[in-house]
Scaffold this motif. Structure first.
Motif, short mmCIF file in Angstrom:
data_model
loop_
_atom_site.label_atom_id
_atom_site.label_comp_id
_atom_site.label_asym_id
_atom_site.label_seq_id
_atom_site.Cartn_x
_atom_site.Cartn_y
_atom_site.Cartn_z
N THR A 192 24.71 -43.19 -11.77
CA THR A 192 23.57 -43.50 -10.89
C THR A 192 23.96 -44.44 -9.75
N ARG A 193 25.24 -44.83 -9.71
CA ARG A 193 25.67 -45.84 -8.75
C ARG A 193 26.50 -45.23 -7.62
N ILE A 194 25.80 -44.57 -6.71
CA ILE A 194 26.48 -43.97 -5.56
C ILE A 194 27.06 -45.04 -4.65
N ASP A 195 26.61 -46.29 -4.83
CA ASP A 195 27.13 -47.39 -4.02
C ASP A 195 28.50 -47.86 -4.51
N ILE A 196 28.88 -47.41 -5.72
CA ILE A 196 30.15 -47.85 -6.31
C ILE A 196 31.20 -46.76 -6.29
N LEU A 197 30.78 -45.53 -6.64
CA LEU A 197 31.73 -44.43 -6.79
C LEU A 197 31.48 -43.32 -5.79
N PRO A 198 32.52 -42.55 -5.44
CA PRO A 198 32.35 -41.40 -4.55
C PRO A 198 31.45 -40.34 -5.20
N ARG A 199 30.86 -39.51 -4.36
CA ARG A 199 29.91 -38.50 -4.85
C ARG A 199 30.55 -37.55 -5.86
N GLU A 200 31.82 -37.20 -5.66
CA GLU A 200 32.48 -36.27 -6.58
C GLU A 200 32.54 -36.85 -7.99
N TYR A 201 32.76 -38.16 -8.10
CA TYR A 201 32.75 -38.82 -9.41
C TYR A 201 31.34 -38.81 -10.00
N ILE A 202 30.37 -39.10 -9.16
CA ILE A 202 28.96 -39.13 -9.60
C ILE A 202 28.56 -37.79 -10.19
N GLU A 203 28.92 -36.70 -9.51
CA GLU A 203 28.56 -35.36 -9.98
C GLU A 203 29.17 -35.05 -11.34
N GLU A 204 30.40 -35.47 -11.55
CA GLU A 204 31.06 -35.24 -12.84
C GLU A 204 30.45 -36.11 -13.94
N LEU A 205 30.25 -37.39 -13.65
CA LEU A 205 29.72 -38.30 -14.66
C LEU A 205 28.28 -37.97 -15.02
N ALA A 206 27.54 -37.37 -14.09
CA ALA A 206 26.16 -36.99 -14.38
C ALA A 206 26.09 -35.98 -15.52
N GLN A 207 27.16 -35.22 -15.73
CA GLN A 207 27.19 -34.25 -16.82
C GLN A 207 27.15 -34.93 -18.19
N LEU A 208 27.51 -36.20 -18.25
CA LEU A 208 27.47 -36.93 -19.51
C LEU A 208 26.05 -37.14 -20.00
N ALA A 230 18.44 -32.55 -29.12
CA ALA A 230 19.36 -33.03 -28.08
C ALA A 230 20.16 -34.20 -28.64
N ALA A 231 21.30 -34.44 -28.02
CA ALA A 231 22.14 -35.58 -28.40
C ALA A 231 22.51 -36.36 -27.15
N ALA A 232 22.50 -37.68 -27.28
CA ALA A 232 22.87 -38.56 -26.18
C ALA A 232 24.00 -39.48 -26.64
N SER A 233 24.40 -40.37 -25.77
CA SER A 233 25.54 -41.23 -26.09
C SER A 233 25.25 -42.16 -27.25
N LEU A 234 24.01 -42.61 -27.38
CA LEU A 234 23.68 -43.61 -28.40
C LEU A 234 22.90 -43.05 -29.58
N GLY A 235 22.44 -41.83 -29.50
CA GLY A 235 21.66 -41.27 -30.60
C GLY A 235 21.36 -39.80 -30.37
N GLN A 236 20.56 -39.23 -31.27
CA GLN A 236 20.13 -37.85 -31.09
C GLN A 236 18.69 -37.70 -31.54
N VAL A 237 18.07 -36.59 -31.11
CA VAL A 237 16.64 -36.38 -31.34
C VAL A 237 16.43 -35.12 -32.17
N HIS A 238 15.57 -35.24 -33.17
CA HIS A 238 15.14 -34.11 -33.98
C HIS A 238 13.63 -33.94 -33.83
N ARG A 239 13.18 -32.71 -33.79
CA ARG A 239 11.74 -32.46 -33.79
C ARG A 239 11.21 -32.54 -35.22
N ALA A 240 9.96 -32.97 -35.35
CA ALA A 240 9.32 -33.07 -36.66
C ALA A 240 7.81 -32.91 -36.46
#
Length: 247
Positions: free
Chosen positions: A45-61, A98-108
């Protein structure tokens, strides 16, 4: 022979190189685990720090994180809530939504209500402590040796401190539940008209702990998926206006 500085061909080559480096960084962060995946998400989310090409790749995380076994998720729920999932919920999906970096979600479901159950990965606090001690040293070195040829005004020490603060906040799901309720109440009382145009999922405090968050399941579409939004016939201008007013 070397291409002249600043030609279109050279700029394309530089962008391609940055994209490959960004992809390599993304793959490396995935291998390093939750702490580094989350940092990659924050940096995306930090376009002020990294080039756009990096941002596009990291957004996939944000979407492509590994899942952990449902048996472990159920064990964590048992440890946190004191009862097995079969006693807490009427149904509980074995496959994570879905799964994220810190946890995952289950429907119930429970009493006819559709729920989203967010379960935190094991050992994150201990993992953060070890990983962040190394990253603090790295931030110190970067502040000394980063040449900043791109002209960006980066203070890696400040970036580390902000990242550390956010990481520890994000592994306390009671804070997330409190913030959701606060967000809902603020809009309900301070901007009733706008409140009718947004949706804040309800939370269940009696089934929420630091490592388990139970909330109302609300299906949706990512705001970046413009094709799907347009296919649904939703006014994108209205979404932009409401989003800006909400923030």
């Amino acid at each position: 022979s070397r291409m002249p500085e600043g030609t279109e061909e050279e700029q394309l080559a530089k962008r391609a190189a940055r994209k490959e480096l960004g992809a390599s960084l993304r793959r490396t962060l995935l291998k390093l685990g939750p702490t580094f995946i989350k940092i990659g998400q924050l940096l995306s989310t930090r376009i002020d720090i990294l080039p756009r090409e990096y941002i596009e790749e990291l957004a996939q995380l944000q979407d492509n994180c590994p899942k952990f076994p449902t048996s472990i998720a159920k064990q964590i729920i048992l440890e946190e809530l004191g009862r097995p999932v079969e006693e807490i919920f009427d149904t509980f999906d074995e496959i994570p939504l879905a799964a994220a970096s810190l946890g995952q979600v289950h429907r119930a479901t429970k009493n006819g209500n559709q729920l989203a159950v967010k379960i935190q990965r094991r050992g994150l606090r201990e993992l953060f402590k070890a990983d962040l001690s190394n990253l603090k040293l790295l931030a110190t070195l970067l502040d000394k040796f980063d040449p900043k040829y791109d002209g960006a005004d980066r203070n890696w020490g400040n970036i580390f401190q902000e990242t550390e603060r956010l990481l520890y906040q994000e592994i306390d799901y009671t804070l997330e539940a409190q913030n959701a309720r606060r967000f809902d109440e603020n809009f309900k009382t301070q901007n009733p008209e706008l409140y009718t145009r947004i949706k804040v999922p309800g939370t269940y405090p009696n089934m929420t702990t630091e490592k388990v968050l139970v909330m109302e399941y609300v299906p949706g579409v990512k705001i970046t998926d413009t094709e799907m939004i347009e296919a649904m016939g939703v006014d994108t201008t209205m979404i932009s206006k409401v989003s800006a007013e909400s923030y």
